[in-house]
Design a protein around this motif. Structure first.
Motif, PDB file in Angstrom:
ATOM      1  N   LEU A 266       0.833  -1.201   0.000  1.00  0.00           N
ATOM      2  CA  LEU A 266       0.000   0.000   0.000  1.00  0.00           C
ATOM      3  C   LEU A 266       0.883   1.274   0.000  1.00  0.00           C
ATOM      4  O   LEU A 266       0.615   2.242  -0.731  1.00  0.00           O
ATOM      5  N   GLU A 267       1.924   1.227   0.823  1.00  0.00           N
ATOM      6  CA  GLU A 267       2.814   2.382   0.918  1.00  0.00           C
ATOM      7  C   GLU A 267       3.507   2.653  -0.438  1.00  0.00           C
ATOM      8  O   GLU A 267       3.644   3.802  -0.864  1.00  0.00           O
ATOM      9  N   ASP A 268       3.870   1.537  -1.086  1.00  0.00           N
ATOM     10  CA  ASP A 268       4.492   1.680  -2.409  1.00  0.00           C
ATOM     11  C   ASP A 268       3.518   2.332  -3.399  1.00  0.00           C
ATOM     12  O   ASP A 268       3.910   3.235  -4.168  1.00  0.00           O
ATOM     13  N   ILE A 269       2.283   1.895  -3.361  1.00  0.00           N
ATOM     14  CA  ILE A 269       1.262   2.450  -4.271  1.00  0.00           C
ATOM     15  C   ILE A 269       1.107   3.950  -4.034  1.00  0.00           C
ATOM     16  O   ILE A 269       1.112   4.760  -4.961  1.00  0.00           O
ATOM     17  N   LEU A 270       1.018   4.296  -2.718  1.00  0.00           N
ATOM     18  CA  LEU A 270       0.790   5.697  -2.392  1.00  0.00           C
ATOM     19  C   LEU A 270       2.019   6.568  -2.730  1.00  0.00           C
ATOM     20  O   LEU A 270       1.898   7.735  -3.141  1.00  0.00           O
ATOM     21  N   ASP A 276       3.403  10.685  -9.032  1.00  0.00           N
ATOM     22  CA  ASP A 276       2.843  10.738 -10.382  1.00  0.00           C
ATOM     23  C   ASP A 276       1.630  11.669 -10.546  1.00  0.00           C
ATOM     24  O   ASP A 276       1.204  11.949 -11.658  1.00  0.00           O
ATOM     25  N   TYR A 277       1.095  12.107  -9.469  1.00  0.00           N
ATOM     26  CA  TYR A 277      -0.188  12.838  -9.670  1.00  0.00           C
ATOM     27  C   TYR A 277       0.080  14.240 -10.218  1.00  0.00           C
ATOM     28  O   TYR A 277       1.176  14.784 -10.086  1.00  0.00           O
ATOM     29  N   ASN A 278      -0.928  14.884 -10.855  1.00  0.00           N
ATOM     30  CA  ASN A 278      -0.788  16.216 -11.466  1.00  0.00           C
ATOM     31  C   ASN A 278      -1.243  17.255 -10.461  1.00  0.00           C
ATOM     32  O   ASN A 278      -2.447  17.400 -10.212  1.00  0.00           O
ATOM     33  N   PRO A 279      -0.313  18.006  -9.844  1.00  0.00           N
ATOM     34  CA  PRO A 279      -0.700  18.964  -8.805  1.00  0.00           C
ATOM     35  C   PRO A 279      -1.501  20.164  -9.361  1.00  0.00           C
ATOM     36  O   PRO A 279      -2.208  20.832  -8.626  1.00  0.00           O
ATOM     37  N   PHE A 281      -3.856  19.955 -11.514  1.00  0.00           N
ATOM     38  CA  PHE A 281      -5.275  19.587 -11.704  1.00  0.00           C
ATOM     39  C   PHE A 281      -6.017  19.757 -10.377  1.00  0.00           C
ATOM     40  O   PHE A 281      -5.652  19.150  -9.358  1.00  0.00           O
ATOM     41  N   ASN A 282      -6.972  20.692 -10.444  1.00  0.00           N
ATOM     42  CA  ASN A 282      -7.597  21.056  -9.168  1.00  0.00           C
ATOM     43  C   ASN A 282      -8.652  20.067  -8.734  1.00  0.00           C
ATOM     44  O   ASN A 282      -9.843  20.249  -8.871  1.00  0.00           O
ATOM     45  N   ASP A 283      -8.118  18.955  -8.215  1.00  0.00           N
ATOM     46  CA  ASP A 283      -9.066  17.923  -7.673  1.00  0.00           C
ATOM     47  C   ASP A 283      -8.888  17.866  -6.155  1.00  0.00           C
ATOM     48  O   ASP A 283      -7.873  17.372  -5.638  1.00  0.00           O
ATOM     49  N   GLU A 284      -9.888  18.412  -5.448  1.00  0.00           N
ATOM     50  CA  GLU A 284      -9.787  18.524  -3.979  1.00  0.00           C
ATOM     51  C   GLU A 284      -9.614  17.155  -3.299  1.00  0.00           C
ATOM     52  O   GLU A 284      -8.816  17.003  -2.370  1.00  0.00           O
ATOM     53  N   GLY A 285     -10.268  16.159  -3.803  1.00  0.00           N
ATOM     54  CA  GLY A 285     -10.196  14.792  -3.201  1.00  0.00           C
ATOM     55  C   GLY A 285      -8.802  14.240  -3.320  1.00  0.00           C
ATOM     56  O   GLY A 285      -8.248  13.705  -2.344  1.00  0.00           O
ATOM     57  N   VAL A 286      -8.151  14.457  -4.510  1.00  0.00           N
ATOM     58  CA  VAL A 286      -6.799  13.922  -4.716  1.00  0.00           C
ATOM     59  C   VAL A 286      -5.836  14.664  -3.811  1.00  0.00           C
ATOM     60  O   VAL A 286      -4.959  14.060  -3.170  1.00  0.00           O
ATOM     61  N   LYS A 287      -6.028  15.990  -3.758  1.00  0.00           N
ATOM     62  CA  LYS A 287      -5.129  16.801  -2.941  1.00  0.00           C
ATOM     63  C   LYS A 287      -5.202  16.376  -1.472  1.00  0.00           C
ATOM     64  O   LYS A 287      -4.187  16.260  -0.779  1.00  0.00           O
ATOM     65  N   ARG A 288      -6.429  16.088  -0.990  1.00  0.00           N
ATOM     66  CA  ARG A 288      -6.597  15.680   0.416  1.00  0.00           C
ATOM     67  C   ARG A 288      -5.913  14.341   0.691  1.00  0.00           C
ATOM     68  O   ARG A 288      -5.252  14.137   1.692  1.00  0.00           O
ATOM     69  N   ALA A 289      -6.017  13.450  -0.270  1.00  0.00           N
ATOM     70  CA  ALA A 289      -5.388  12.131  -0.109  1.00  0.00           C
ATOM     71  C   ALA A 289      -3.877  12.258  -0.058  1.00  0.00           C
ATOM     72  O   ALA A 289      -3.209  11.610   0.766  1.00  0.00           O
ATOM     73  N   VAL A 290      -3.330  13.151  -0.884  1.00  0.00           N
ATOM     74  CA  VAL A 290      -1.877  13.317  -0.904  1.00  0.00           C
ATOM     75  C   VAL A 290      -1.407  13.889   0.429  1.00  0.00           C
ATOM     76  O   VAL A 290      -0.413  13.450   1.015  1.00  0.00           O
ATOM     77  N   ARG A 291      -2.169  14.883   0.937  1.00  0.00           N
ATOM     78  CA  ARG A 291      -1.807  15.491   2.234  1.00  0.00           C
ATOM     79  C   ARG A 291      -1.817  14.445   3.356  1.00  0.00           C
ATOM     80  O   ARG A 291      -0.914  14.363   4.176  1.00  0.00           O
ATOM     81  N   ALA A 292      -2.841  13.653   3.324  1.00  0.00           N
ATOM     82  CA  ALA A 292      -2.948  12.607   4.370  1.00  0.00           C
ATOM     83  C   ALA A 292      -1.783  11.630   4.283  1.00  0.00           C
ATOM     84  O   ALA A 292      -1.197  11.216   5.312  1.00  0.00           O
ATOM     85  N   TRP A 293      -1.438  11.284   3.112  1.00  0.00           N
ATOM     86  CA  TRP A 293      -0.300  10.355   2.936  1.00  0.00           C
ATOM     87  C   TRP A 293       0.992  10.965   3.439  1.00  0.00           C
ATOM     88  O   TRP A 293       1.785  10.337   4.113  1.00  0.00           O
ATOM     89  N   GLU A 294       1.193  12.278   3.123  1.00  0.00           N
ATOM     90  CA  GLU A 294       2.414  12.956   3.550  1.00  0.00           C
ATOM     91  C   GLU A 294       2.508  12.978   5.086  1.00  0.00           C
ATOM     92  O   GLU A 294       3.560  12.744   5.668  1.00  0.00           O
ATOM     93  N   GLU A 295       1.293  13.251   5.693  1.00  0.00           N
ATOM     94  CA  GLU A 295       1.278  13.248   7.176  1.00  0.00           C
ATOM     95  C   GLU A 295       1.633  11.866   7.706  1.00  0.00           C
ATOM     96  O   GLU A 295       2.417  11.719   8.641  1.00  0.00           O
ATOM     97  N   TYR A 296       1.051  10.860   7.110  1.00  0.00           N
ATOM     98  CA  TYR A 296       1.317   9.457   7.533  1.00  0.00           C
ATOM     99  C   TYR A 296       2.787   9.113   7.401  1.00  0.00           C
ATOM    100  O   TYR A 296       3.420   8.562   8.300  1.00  0.00           O
ATOM    101  N   ALA A 297       3.345   9.514   6.245  1.00  0.00           N
ATOM    102  CA  ALA A 297       4.736   9.162   5.954  1.00  0.00           C
ATOM    103  C   ALA A 297       5.710   9.886   6.887  1.00  0.00           C
ATOM    104  O   ALA A 297       6.767   9.350   7.224  1.00  0.00           O
ATOM    105  N   ALA A 298       5.239  11.074   7.362  1.00  0.00           N
ATOM    106  CA  ALA A 298       6.124  11.818   8.271  1.00  0.00           C
ATOM    107  C   ALA A 298       6.021  11.298   9.692  1.00  0.00           C
ATOM    108  O   ALA A 298       6.887  11.563  10.533  1.00  0.00           O
ATOM    109  N   GLY A 299       4.983  10.585  10.020  1.00  0.00           N
ATOM    110  CA  GLY A 299       4.757  10.092  11.405  1.00  0.00           C
ATOM    111  C   GLY A 299       5.645   8.908  11.782  1.00  0.00           C
ATOM    112  O   GLY A 299       6.511   8.482  11.023  1.00  0.00           O
ATOM    113  N   ASP A 300       5.383   8.424  13.036  1.00  0.00           N
ATOM    114  CA  ASP A 300       6.161   7.291  13.588  1.00  0.00           C
ATOM    115  C   ASP A 300       5.957   6.034  12.741  1.00  0.00           C
ATOM    116  O   ASP A 300       4.832   5.645  12.421  1.00  0.00           O
TER     117      ASP A 300
END
Ligand code: MAN
Length: 557
Positions: A266-270, A276-279, A281-300
């Motif tokens: 899953l981590e590899d996919i994300l 690969d995503y197009n920043p 392109f104003n897709d709020e759902g994609v942007k939110r998912a990317v932010r969440a992933w970044e937070e996850y990746a920065a955590g413990d």
């Protein structure tokens, strides 16, 4: 017979004939001596009163005791109830009555009141001599020949019956003696048997104690039924538990590895997705998912996966043997306390081993008895077969002994019991006779009980159980058939403690016995409510012919 003796006899007979002829009317041979003087008669009870002999039987009462009128009714009025005379002479008649010779039958006395009363009293005076005056023309012919013949016939029958009854009694007495002997023999046998049984019981008691002691001394195995001592059980349990833990550890590790792989995927996919995503392109759902992933990746990231730990787990989950634990070394080991003590026995010679074995068992028992060791033998739910068998042998012998003692007691009591004269009722014990009276049938079982049975059915009523033999005095007319008590002392049996009488006492019976050829209930009376009296005939109480015994027997039979 010598001539002299013959002459003497003739003289005697001649003088008797003279005396009989010379006796005044109504005088019996017994009283003839008072009437010998042909000139003077002295009153029997008061000889100082004398009258000329010619005034005897002159139909006038001269003597205060009536003795001057033996052949008339002139003094019949005298009786003991008459007022006493001034000189205190008892007014009782000196003579028993008018003497009837009754030739061909039995002489007897008829009351003076019956003399010349115009009635023939054949029952007493079969020769009719008491009606010598022919009052009112009455003529009483002499019937002694016929009456005497009839009486003789009856007397012979009665005599025969008495002989039979006496013989039956003799048989009963013999039977009773036999029964008594049987009881005595049984008592003796029981005595010997009891002695033996007591010794046997003592032996079995010791045997039981020994077996119990031996069993106590035995090593008690685990209650699980498995072979081996407590240690073996522990080994088995530990081995099973280890196996269970190992299996679970392996399973959990597999699940962990699988989850870990999926997270990595899953981590590899994300990561790819983020790159690969197009920043633009104003897709709020994609942007939110990317932010969440970044937070996850920065955590413990959780514990670092150390290959060394996995290697440890690899080692841990290997077999116990691979880990240096060989269960087989511990399995089958008898780890009981005594076996530890026994272990070295194997190296000893058999005699010493046996000696030691006994000592060790004794020591164990002593330790148990003094509370130092737990008594695991009695704690076990089932006792050993050896103890059960020994106990069964003991209780069976104990039961046998108890029943033999009971038997002995009842036989000894039986021997002490009153079974009447000559023990005769022993022969009748348990013999039952019955008769119908009114709405009931009454049953007497000698030496046992009396019962009342309603003819129309229903429960039987106990009228009392035998308790004792008594003697009672009776005074009753004897019926012509002889089936009655007559008068005199009779044996009676008391039956008490019968069925309770509603509003009354417990039922009781008195059985009065008289001599008879057969055992037979003659009469039943309920004298008071639930108090019964039975008149019973039985040979058991007959006079023993020639034996001089008159135990309650009826002389009149
Ligand atoms: C029954 C019988 C009688 C007795 C009465 C008393 O009917 O046993 O003999 O008198 O009970 O109630």
């Amino acid at each position: 017979m010598t001539k002299a003796l013959g002459a003497l006899l003739c003289l005697k007979l001649a003088s008797l004939a003279y005396a009989a002829e010379s006796r005044p009317r109504g005088v019996s041979p017994e009283f003839a001596k008072y009437y010998k003087d042909p000139n003077t008669f002295s009153c029997i009870s008061k000889p100082t009163v004398q009258i000329p002999f010619g005034r005897v039987n002159d139909d006038y009462c001269d003597c205060e005791d009536g003795s001057d009128e033996p052949g008339t009714s002139a003094c019949a009025h005298l009786s003991s109830y008459s007022p006493q005379t001034p000189d205190n002479v008892n007014a009782t008649l000196a003579l028993p009555g008018f003497y009837c010779k009754n030739k061909g039958h039995i002489p007897s006395y008829v009351p003076f009141t019956s003399v010349n009363d115009g009635v023939c009293d054949y029952e007493v005076c079969c020769d009719g001599s008491e009606e010598w005056e022919g009052v009112g023309g009455v003529k009483c012919e002499d019937k002694c020949k016929d009456i005497g013949k009839e009486w003789k016939k009856h007397d012979e029958a009665r005599h025969k019956s008495l002989t039979n009854a006496s013989k039956k009694r003799k048989d009963m007495v013999a039977q009773a003696a036999k029964s008594r002997k049987e009881v005595e023999d049984r008592i003796q046998t029981l005595g010997t048997q009891i002695e033996g049984a007591e010794i046997k019981l003592k032996g079995l008691e010791t045997e039981l104690a020994d077996v119990e002691r031996q069993e106590k001394g035995k090593v008690v195995k685990s209650g699980s039924g498995k072979k081996g001592g407590k240690m073996s059980v522990l080994v088995d349990l530990a081995k099973d538990r280890m196996e269970e833990l190992r299996e679970n550890l392996i399973r959990v590790r597999e699940e962990r590895d699988s989850s870990r792989n999926r997270v990595q995927e899953l981590e590899d996919i994300l990561t790819t997705f983020k790159e690969d995503y197009n920043p633009n392109f104003n897709d709020e759902g994609v942007k939110r998912a990317v932010r969440a992933w970044e937070e996850y990746a920065a955590g413990d990231k959780g514990p670092v996966v150390e290959p060394a730990r996995d290697r440890d787990l690899d080692e841990v989950t290997k077999s116990d043997k691979d880990n240096g634990l060989d269960w087989e070394e511990y399995e089958g080991e008898d780890e009981s306390d005594t076996d530890v003590l026994y272990a070295f026995e194997n190296y000893l010679p058999p005699t010493i081993r046996t000696w030691l074995d006994t000592r060790l068992r004794d020591l164990r028992v002593t330790l148990i008895e003094s509370g130092i060791l737990a008594d695991t033998s009695s704690a076990s739910a089932t006792e050993s077969k050896a103890v059960t068998d020994a106990r069964n042998r003991f209780t069976t012998a104990e039961k046998d002994l108890t029943s033999q003692r009971k038997d002995l007691k009842s036989h000894t009591e039986d021997l002490d019991k009153d079974f009447g004269p000559d023990d005769v009722f022993r022969a009748l014990k348990g013999t039952c006779i019955s008769t119908d009276a009114g709405e009931y049938t009454y049953e007497l079982c000698f030496m046992e009980k009396t019962t009342q049975k309603a003819k129309k059915g229903g429960a039987h009523t106990n009228m009392g159980n035998f308790v004792r033999i008594e003697r009672i005095v009776v005074d009753e007319d004897l019926p012509a058939n002889g089936k009655g008590l007559g008068s005199g002392e009779r044996i009676a049996m008391k039956h008490e403690g019968g069925q309770h009488c509603w509003n009354g006492p417990n039922r009781s019976s008195t059985i009065v016995l008289a001599c008879a050829e057969e055992n037979e209930i003659w009469k039943i009376m309920e004298e008071e409510k639930c108090v019964y009296r039975l008149e019973v005939g039985t040979p058991a109480v007959c006079e023993v012919l020639g034996g001089g015994k008159k135990e309650g027997g009826r002389d009149e039979l």
